[in-house]
Design a protein around this motif. Sequence first.
Motif, PDB file in Angstrom:
ATOM      1  N   ASP A  82     -30.555   7.644  -5.588  1.00 17.69           N
ATOM      2  CA  ASP A  82     -29.725   8.322  -4.594  1.00 17.69           C
ATOM      3  C   ASP A  82     -28.272   7.937  -4.839  1.00 17.69           C
ATOM      4  O   ASP A  82     -27.952   6.751  -4.929  1.00 17.69           O
ATOM      5  N   MET A  83     -27.387   8.908  -4.944  1.00 15.89           N
ATOM      6  CA  MET A  83     -25.971   8.623  -5.215  1.00 15.89           C
ATOM      7  C   MET A  83     -25.292   7.842  -4.089  1.00 15.89           C
ATOM      8  O   MET A  83     -24.209   7.307  -4.286  1.00 15.89           O
ATOM      9  N   SER A  84     -25.936   7.744  -2.940  1.00 12.70           N
ATOM     10  CA  SER A  84     -25.370   6.916  -1.870  1.00 12.70           C
ATOM     11  C   SER A  84     -25.351   5.438  -2.275  1.00 12.70           C
ATOM     12  O   SER A  84     -24.661   4.631  -1.657  1.00 12.70           O
ATOM     13  N   MET A  85     -26.072   5.079  -3.338  1.00 18.32           N
ATOM     14  CA  MET A  85     -26.131   3.699  -3.837  1.00 18.32           C
ATOM     15  C   MET A  85     -25.097   3.434  -4.930  1.00 18.32           C
ATOM     16  O   MET A  85     -25.034   2.336  -5.476  1.00 18.32           O
ATOM     17  N   PHE A  86     -24.278   4.429  -5.246  1.00 23.22           N
ATOM     18  CA  PHE A  86     -23.319   4.354  -6.336  1.00 23.22           C
ATOM     19  C   PHE A  86     -22.370   3.160  -6.206  1.00 23.22           C
ATOM     20  O   PHE A  86     -22.172   2.398  -7.159  1.00 23.22           O
ATOM     21  N   ARG A  87     -21.796   2.979  -5.053  1.00 20.12           N
ATOM     22  CA  ARG A  87     -20.832   1.889  -4.856  1.00 20.12           C
ATOM     23  C   ARG A  87     -21.486   0.516  -5.026  1.00 20.12           C
ATOM     24  O   ARG A  87     -20.937  -0.370  -5.677  1.00 20.12           O
ATOM     25  N   GLU A  88     -22.686   0.348  -4.462  1.00 23.14           N
ATOM     26  CA  GLU A  88     -23.382  -0.941  -4.577  1.00 23.14           C
ATOM     27  C   GLU A  88     -23.757  -1.233  -6.031  1.00 23.14           C
ATOM     28  O   GLU A  88     -23.587  -2.355  -6.506  1.00 23.14           O
ATOM     29  N   MET A  89     -24.273  -0.233  -6.722  1.00 25.60           N
ATOM     30  CA  MET A  89     -24.625  -0.418  -8.129  1.00 25.60           C
ATOM     31  C   MET A  89     -23.370  -0.763  -8.931  1.00 25.60           C
ATOM     32  O   MET A  89     -23.372  -1.673  -9.746  1.00 25.60           O
ATOM     33  N   ASN A  90     -22.275  -0.040  -8.684  1.00 25.10           N
ATOM     34  CA  ASN A  90     -21.028  -0.299  -9.408  1.00 25.10           C
ATOM     35  C   ASN A  90     -20.489  -1.700  -9.169  1.00 25.10           C
ATOM     36  O   ASN A  90     -19.856  -2.267 -10.058  1.00 25.10           O
ATOM     37  N   SER A  91     -20.715  -2.266  -7.997  1.00 22.99           N
ATOM     38  CA  SER A  91     -20.214  -3.623  -7.744  1.00 22.99           C
ATOM     39  C   SER A  91     -20.872  -4.627  -8.694  1.00 22.99           C
ATOM     40  O   SER A  91     -20.226  -5.569  -9.155  1.00 22.99           O
ATOM     41  N   VAL A  92     -22.135  -4.406  -9.022  1.00 23.01           N
ATOM     42  CA  VAL A  92     -22.839  -5.269  -9.970  1.00 23.01           C
ATOM     43  C   VAL A  92     -22.406  -4.929 -11.394  1.00 23.01           C
ATOM     44  O   VAL A  92     -22.098  -5.819 -12.197  1.00 23.01           O
ATOM     45  N   TRP A  93     -22.369  -3.652 -11.718  1.00 26.70           N
ATOM     46  CA  TRP A  93     -21.953  -3.208 -13.046  1.00 26.70           C
ATOM     47  C   TRP A  93     -20.562  -3.728 -13.387  1.00 26.70           C
ATOM     48  O   TRP A  93     -20.326  -4.277 -14.460  1.00 26.70           O
ATOM     49  N   ASP A  94     -19.601  -3.550 -12.459  1.00 34.85           N
ATOM     50  CA  ASP A  94     -18.214  -3.934 -12.718  1.00 34.85           C
ATOM     51  C   ASP A  94     -18.068  -5.432 -12.973  1.00 34.85           C
ATOM     52  O   ASP A  94     -17.232  -5.845 -13.777  1.00 34.85           O
ATOM     53  N   ALA A  95     -18.877  -6.248 -12.292  1.00 32.10           N
ATOM     54  CA  ALA A  95     -18.831  -7.701 -12.507  1.00 32.10           C
ATOM     55  C   ALA A  95     -19.460  -8.082 -13.848  1.00 32.10           C
ATOM     56  O   ALA A  95     -19.129  -9.123 -14.416  1.00 32.10           O
ATOM     57  N   TRP A  96     -20.349  -7.239 -14.359  1.00 32.98           N
ATOM     58  CA  TRP A  96     -21.096  -7.545 -15.583  1.00 32.98           C
ATOM     59  C   TRP A  96     -20.451  -6.982 -16.846  1.00 32.98           C
ATOM     60  O   TRP A  96     -20.452  -7.635 -17.889  1.00 32.98           O
TER      61      TRP A  96
END
Length: 117
Positions: free
Chosen positions: A70-84
């Motif tokens: 669900d694209m509503s999870m985009f921001r949460e997923m990106n917070s992990v991606w951006d740190a990694w």
Amino acid sequence: MSIRRFESNGRYSNVVEHNGVLYLTGQICSNPGGDVKQQTKEILEKIETILERYGSDKHHILSASIYLKDMSMFREMNSVWDAWVSQDNEPARLCVEAALASPAFLVEISVTAAVIS
């Protein structure tokens, strides 16, 4: 021109190497009980392990495909991606909403990476 396939199971190979490029199949978490942040973190750790096993690392990722339930999870997923993600080595990337193999899976990630010479 050789093609090498690793971790094959009769349906697909988890990793394929061709011309110095690794192609990883979509990676999902082992324990899909967590939220999208937990699943993303586990998947990225798994990707790092696989890349290192076959001669690459996250600094050499060329592209990434991210599938979210669900694209509503985009921001949460990106917070992990951006740190990694390796700063100054960000890959080409896409992120789309998709129906995944099981409702428990919230994210799936596939990458291609250059083999380190």
